[in-house]
Motif scaffolding. Structure first.
Motif: not given
Length: 208
Positions: A116-139
């Motif tokens: 349940t936890g895995l599916v709810s998180n993997v099916l959240n496309p906002k994570i993709a946007v967050f990881y590709t948009g914000l994370l590179p600026t914090l690295a």
């Protein structure tokens, strides 16, 4: 570099503690089934973050974030899953908060709350946007980009595990209160509304 990591940790911590679909799903599982299932759900959510992290480092999440069609498909699947969980909670509240009609006797399958936890998180496309948009600026710029991104993904997963795990244990301490029929019924309805609301919000959100 250490200062940059601390600053990134602060940003990630703030994003982690903001209530969202993950917290609603964890609340539903922990209150309905207990802290064991709650922690398994947290484990599934954390695994989902690691999956997104691997996809991000591999560049696949960037493709999803850039493709309107792919983003929309994942967004609608995620929204439908959240609404499904919300409807489940609402139907349970109509039965007076008694889970005996839906939960078989004996221990629940160990993989179910994790899934349940895995599916709810993997099916959240906002994570993709967050990881590709914000994370590179914090690295940290002193590290290779893939190393810096992987470090931040692991940091985000650890913060999520600690935060939601601690939240589950707080719920467990108060489970006697939540097990009262009237309280359980009210909480199921609130959780249902929150999950359905998040699902509709995800479904109607702009692609970017």
């Amino acid at each position: 570099m250490f200062t940059q990591i601390i600053a990134a940790a602060g940003v990630l911590a703030l994003l982690t503690v903001v209530p969202g679909p993950d917290m609603a799903v964890v609340t539903k599982r922990a209150v309905a089934e207990g802290w064991h299932d709650g922690l398994r759900t947290v484990g599934g959510i954390t695994t989902g973050l690691l999956v997104w992290g691997v996809l991000t480092v591999a560049g696949l999440a960037a493709v999803l974030a850039a493709s309107a069609v792919a983003y929309t498909v994942v967004k609608l699947l995620g929204a439908a899953y959240l609404v499904f969980l919300g409807v489940q909670a609402w139907l349970r509240s109509r039965r007076g908060g008694d889970t005996s009609a839906t939960v078989p006797s004996g221990p629940a399958p160990a993989g179910h709350p994790w899934r349940t936890g895995l599916v709810s998180n993997v099916l959240n496309p906002k994570i993709a946007v967050f990881y590709t948009g914000l994370l590179p600026t914090l690295a940290p710029p002193s590290l290779p980009s893939h190393v810096g991104m992987a470090l931040l993904v692991l940091l985000h997963a650890a913060l999520t595990l600690l935060w939601l795990g601690g939240y589950v244990m707080v719920l467990a301490r108060a489970r006697g209160f939540f097990e009262r029929p009237a309280v359980r019924r009210a909480l199921d309805r609130v959780t249902a509304v929150v999950l359905i609301g998040f699902g509709l919000r995800v479904a109607t959100a702009d692609s970017r």
